[in-house]
Motif scaffolding. Structure first.
Motif, PDB file in Angstrom:
ATOM      1  N   ALA A  14       0.843  -1.197   0.000  1.00 27.08           N
ATOM      2  CA  ALA A  14       0.000   0.000   0.000  1.00 27.08           C
ATOM      3  C   ALA A  14       0.881   1.250   0.000  1.00 27.08           C
ATOM      4  N   PRO A  15       0.640   2.175  -0.929  1.00 23.82           N
ATOM      5  CA  PRO A  15       1.504   3.354  -1.024  1.00 23.82           C
ATOM      6  C   PRO A  15       1.232   4.376   0.069  1.00 23.82           C
ATOM      7  N   ILE A  16       2.284   5.061   0.501  1.00 25.60           N
ATOM      8  CA  ILE A  16       2.172   6.205   1.399  1.00 25.60           C
ATOM      9  C   ILE A  16       2.825   7.380   0.688  1.00 25.60           C
ATOM     10  N   ASP A  17       2.026   8.337   0.290  1.00 20.49           N
ATOM     11  CA  ASP A  17       2.524   9.504  -0.425  1.00 20.49           C
ATOM     12  C   ASP A  17       2.480  10.726   0.488  1.00 20.49           C
ATOM     13  N   LEU A  18       3.321  11.696   0.191  1.00 22.89           N
ATOM     14  CA  LEU A  18       3.386  12.910   1.001  1.00 22.89           C
ATOM     15  C   LEU A  18       3.147  14.146   0.146  1.00 22.89           C
ATOM     16  N   VAL A  19       2.440  15.099   0.725  1.00 25.03           N
ATOM     17  CA  VAL A  19       2.149  16.366   0.068  1.00 25.03           C
ATOM     18  C   VAL A  19       2.514  17.497   1.023  1.00 25.03           C
ATOM     19  N   GLU A  20       3.188  18.512   0.527  1.00 24.63           N
ATOM     20  CA  GLU A  20       3.564  19.650   1.360  1.00 24.63           C
ATOM     21  C   GLU A  20       2.341  20.511   1.650  1.00 24.63           C
ATOM     22  N   LEU A  21       2.124  20.806   2.922  1.00 24.25           N
ATOM     23  CA  LEU A  21       0.996  21.636   3.337  1.00 24.25           C
ATOM     24  C   LEU A  21       1.348  22.371   4.619  1.00 24.25           C
ATOM     25  N   ASP A  22       1.297  23.693   4.557  1.00 26.92           N
ATOM     26  CA  ASP A  22       1.457  24.533   5.736  1.00 26.92           C
ATOM     27  C   ASP A  22       0.098  25.149   6.024  1.00 26.92           C
TER      28      ASP A  22
END
Length: 320
Positions: free
Chosen positions: A74-82
């Motif tokens: 199962a993939p774990i992706d990251l997105v930048e968010l402030d």
């Protein structure tokens, strides 16, 4: 027979036997504490997870031991968010919209607590701007990606009992700033946002709920001075002087999130406030340490906050 869970239940106990393969879930604040644990247990049960973080390098380090635990690749992706920047919230939301991949659950987990008086990039009081307005914009951006039957969870706190929102002075322009008062306002806003969002989306089979994870010693408390810790303990002290404040470990703290999102019936939690893996009752007894204040579930108050939030962020969200 449905299993009974409570304050000491852990994420793995709540999700025992639950297969989340094929589910796609978003978790804000995936670089520490509850966010990391939530990502871990969801991925371990087969879900595809998108985590957001202000500092992606920190998130990768925090998740280093989590990636190998993901079930069935199962993939774990990251997105930048402030969340303290509306520009960042809109950018992250638009990036995910462009991918056009739907979500089954959004968990608005990230937040700050009892920080010194300050302002976000857009000039909002830090806690209200980060905990509420950042999520208000980001989550609303993603509504088109929610599948029928999806859920949105907003993490609030027992701290909501400290204060209702102040729609006349949300930025403490005329009110003396108190760290816990500001925190309480922002946590009440988290509940009211879920109430208003649930009303708008339940006709499409999408439900929103808010929850209190419990007292957990994580990075959330980085701004707690000895004075603020004593203020917190005083709020939990009985007339006999005994403190009823009890801390959970992180897996126990994240348990109510996964219970509300994947185990509880959607019609039971929609528009409600949950704690200790159950739906909380309305309780306006100021000496009590359980339940949810009636002002936090007031539909009229929720609509007033929605209108004020749209005014503050300069954007309207027509979701009906």
């Amino acid at each position: 027979m449905t299993k009974a869970f409570g304050a000491e239940s852990t994420t793995d106990e709540v999700l025992e036997g639950v297969d989340l393969s094929g589910k796609r879930i978003l978790v804000t604040g995936a670089s520490a504490g509850l966010g990391v644990e939530t990502v871990r247990t969801l991925a371990a049960h087969g879900a595809s997870v998108v985590g957001t973080a202000r500092d992606l390098a920190k998130a990768r380090r925090a998740l280093a031991e989590v990636f190998p635990q993901a079930a069935k690749g199962a993939p774990i992706d990251l997105v930048e968010l402030d969340l303290a920047s509306l520009k960042s919230a809109r950018k992250a939301g638009n990036e995910l919209l462009a991918q056009a991949r739907p979500f089954d659950v959004i968990i608005a987990n990230a937040g700050v607590m009892a920080c010194p008086q300050g302002k976000t990039e857009d000039g909002f009081e830090t806690q209200f701007g980060t905990n509420h307005l950042g999520h208000f914009v980001f989550v609303n951006k993603l509504v088109p990606l929610l599948k029928p039957g999806a859920r949105v969870l907003t993490l609030s706190s027992a701290g909501h009992r400290i204060s209702d929102v102040d729609l006349d002075d949300p930025n403490f322009a005329r009110t003396e700033y108190q760290p816990f008062t500001a925190y309480g306002r922002s946590k009440t806003a988290n509940i009211l946002f879920a109430v208003a969002l649930d009303r708008r989306l339940k006709g499409r089979g999408i439900r929103a709920t808010s929850l209190h994870p419990g007292g957990i010693q994580t990075e959330l408390g980085r701004h707690l001075t000895p004075e603020l810790i004593e203020q917190m303990r005083a709020r939990w002290r009985t007339s006999s002087g005994e403190s009823t404040l009890r801390f959970k470990n992180v897996p126990q703290g994240a348990a109510t999130s996964v219970w509300s999102g994947f185990v509880a019936r959607s019609e039971a939690v929609g528009g409600r406030y949950c704690e200790d893996c159950h739906v909380a009752e309305v309780n306006d007894d100021t000496t009590s340490r359980i339940g949810v204040r009636s002002y936090a579930l007031d539909p009229a108050r929720a609509e007033a906050l929605w209108s004020k939030s749209e005014e503050m962020v300069g954007e309207q969200f027509s979701l009906n």
